[in-house]
Scaffold this motif. Sequence first.
Motif, short mmCIF file in Angstrom:
data_model
loop_
_atom_site.label_atom_id
_atom_site.label_comp_id
_atom_site.label_asym_id
_atom_site.label_seq_id
_atom_site.Cartn_x
_atom_site.Cartn_y
_atom_site.Cartn_z
N ASN A 219 1.73 4.18 5.77
CA ASN A 219 3.00 4.06 6.48
C ASN A 219 2.78 3.91 7.98
O ASN A 219 3.52 3.17 8.65
CB ASN A 219 3.87 5.27 6.19
CG ASN A 219 5.25 5.14 6.79
OD1 ASN A 219 5.92 4.15 6.59
ND2 ASN A 219 5.66 6.14 7.55
N ASN B 180 0.78 3.89 -3.15
CA ASN B 180 0.41 5.29 -2.90
C ASN B 180 1.54 6.24 -3.29
O ASN B 180 1.28 7.37 -3.70
CB ASN B 180 0.02 5.48 -1.45
CG ASN B 180 -1.39 4.98 -1.15
OD1 ASN B 180 -2.35 5.39 -1.79
ND2 ASN B 180 -1.50 4.08 -0.19
N ASN B 181 2.77 5.78 -3.14
CA ASN B 181 3.90 6.61 -3.58
C ASN B 181 3.88 6.81 -5.11
O ASN B 181 4.32 7.85 -5.60
CB ASN B 181 5.22 5.98 -3.15
CG ASN B 181 5.58 6.33 -1.72
OD1 ASN B 181 5.23 7.40 -1.22
ND2 ASN B 181 6.27 5.43 -1.03
N ASP C 102 0.83 -1.22 0.00
CA ASP C 102 0.00 0.00 0.00
C ASP C 102 0.86 1.26 0.00
O ASP C 102 0.57 2.22 -0.72
CB ASP C 102 -0.93 -0.01 1.22
CG ASP C 102 -2.08 -0.99 1.06
OD1 ASP C 102 -2.32 -1.42 -0.08
OD2 ASP C 102 -2.72 -1.31 2.07
N VAL C 103 1.90 1.27 0.81
CA VAL C 103 2.79 2.43 0.84
C VAL C 103 3.43 2.67 -0.52
O VAL C 103 3.47 3.80 -1.02
CB VAL C 103 3.88 2.24 1.93
CG1 VAL C 103 4.93 3.34 1.83
CG2 VAL C 103 3.26 2.26 3.33
N LYS D 253 -2.79 9.59 2.06
CA LYS D 253 -3.01 8.14 2.00
C LYS D 253 -1.70 7.37 2.20
O LYS D 253 -1.67 6.32 2.86
CB LYS D 253 -3.63 7.77 0.65
CG LYS D 253 -5.07 8.25 0.49
CD LYS D 253 -5.64 7.79 -0.84
CE LYS D 253 -7.08 8.24 -1.00
NZ LYS D 253 -7.66 7.81 -2.30
N THR D 254 -0.63 7.90 1.65
CA THR D 254 0.68 7.27 1.85
C THR D 254 1.07 7.30 3.32
O THR D 254 1.58 6.30 3.86
CB THR D 254 1.75 7.99 1.01
OG1 THR D 254 1.38 7.93 -0.38
CG2 THR D 254 3.11 7.32 1.18
N SER D 255 0.84 8.42 3.97
CA SER D 255 1.18 8.54 5.41
C SER D 255 0.32 7.59 6.24
O SER D 255 0.81 6.99 7.22
CB SER D 255 0.99 9.98 5.87
OG SER D 255 1.86 10.86 5.19
#
Length: 427
Positions: free
Chosen positions: A269, A123-124, A119-120, A264-266
């Motif tokens: 994470n 999203n990146n 997911d991370v 979303k990335t945060s």
Amino acid sequence: MPKFGANAGASHSNKLAMIMILLASIVVSNKATATPSYSIHQMISIAAEQNPLINVYKAREDAASASVVTARTFANPEFELQGGPTRYRTPGGQGANGSWVMGITQPLDYPSVRNAKIDVAENNIAVASLSTEVTKRDLITRVKSAFYDVLQREAFLGLAEADYKLLKDIRDRVKLRVEVGESPKYELIKANTEALAAERDFQSAKTRVLEGKSYLRGLVGAAIPEDFTLVGELPVSNSLPKIDTLREQMNDSPQLKQIRAAIKTSEANLRLQDELRNPGLSLKAGVEQDPDLRQFRIGVAIPIPVWDKRSGPIAYAAAELKEAQAVLSERELTIQRDVESAYQRYLIAQQQLSAFEDGLLEQAESVLKVAEAAYRFGERGILDYLDAQRTKRAVRKDYLSARYEYINAMLTIERLLGYELLEVKPQ
């Protein structure tokens, strides 16, 4: 004699042929070295392909895509081999050199950890893609603004050149009238002063055109030669939608989409850091060979979060998430403020253009014609004529400035909202 005449005719023909060849070579050379011309569509296309900053963000997209491959890849197994002599400490044992140990270990992530890593990484990719879009949109609007700025400066240059030629002509006529005693000497002093000021403005306008072209070339790329010309005009016929429509479109701004993707990335994470407190296990299998005994073993190793509960990384990830959410709120307010400010500048420039086109330009031209006629017939002095000329010049400059401000306000909104308001069509 006839023979001599024939030789002379042949020589004359050879000279004509040489002259024609020379002229043809000059024409070909001039065509080869002609200054290239570019439309705004060509400038945008070249900038999108060759601007180094775009290539930087495209490379970041490739790196983000590679991180997904990394997140999906399983860890490599570990192979272990040991050997050495064996000595028995009990009576009757036989020593030997044939003892060895061989084993293999396979680390495995828990599904929740593996999914969080993926997911991370995914999203990146979204963040990198939107960053490229934002950068490209910003570059396009900057190229447009610089392109129209050069056109604006060239318009100022044309105006300054016309003024300079006119004031030189006026100075020559005043000089003649002073010399024959029809005008006082102070009129020549005034005309000289105005001509010198016009020459200064003309030279300054030439420098400003070169400066604007240099900045435009720096935005587009080194493929543009140092000497070039532009083809086009300011699209002052374009107009903006109502401010309410623009407010509704703010949420679709690529800048806000980029920050939302970063949020979303945060979030992904933060989940990953929480899951990494107990990341997975390691499957083990091995064989141990003694001189008289062979043992097969299979087992599992699980880390126990006793000392390191990842409190620091989890807190850091939570802080990054809060920061991204705060940046989104701040950016929403900034975009709304900047759009409304640019819209007001657009309305002001629109009103100014209407005022100029509905009468101010014609009035300034009429006043100049009246003053010129009065001066020619001796009814007014040179000062009145020069004042009328200066007024017309100031009105014309203000009109040109209003045209560029009109376009620049639209470009500001275009950059903030992320879609094309001043559509550029291929020419």
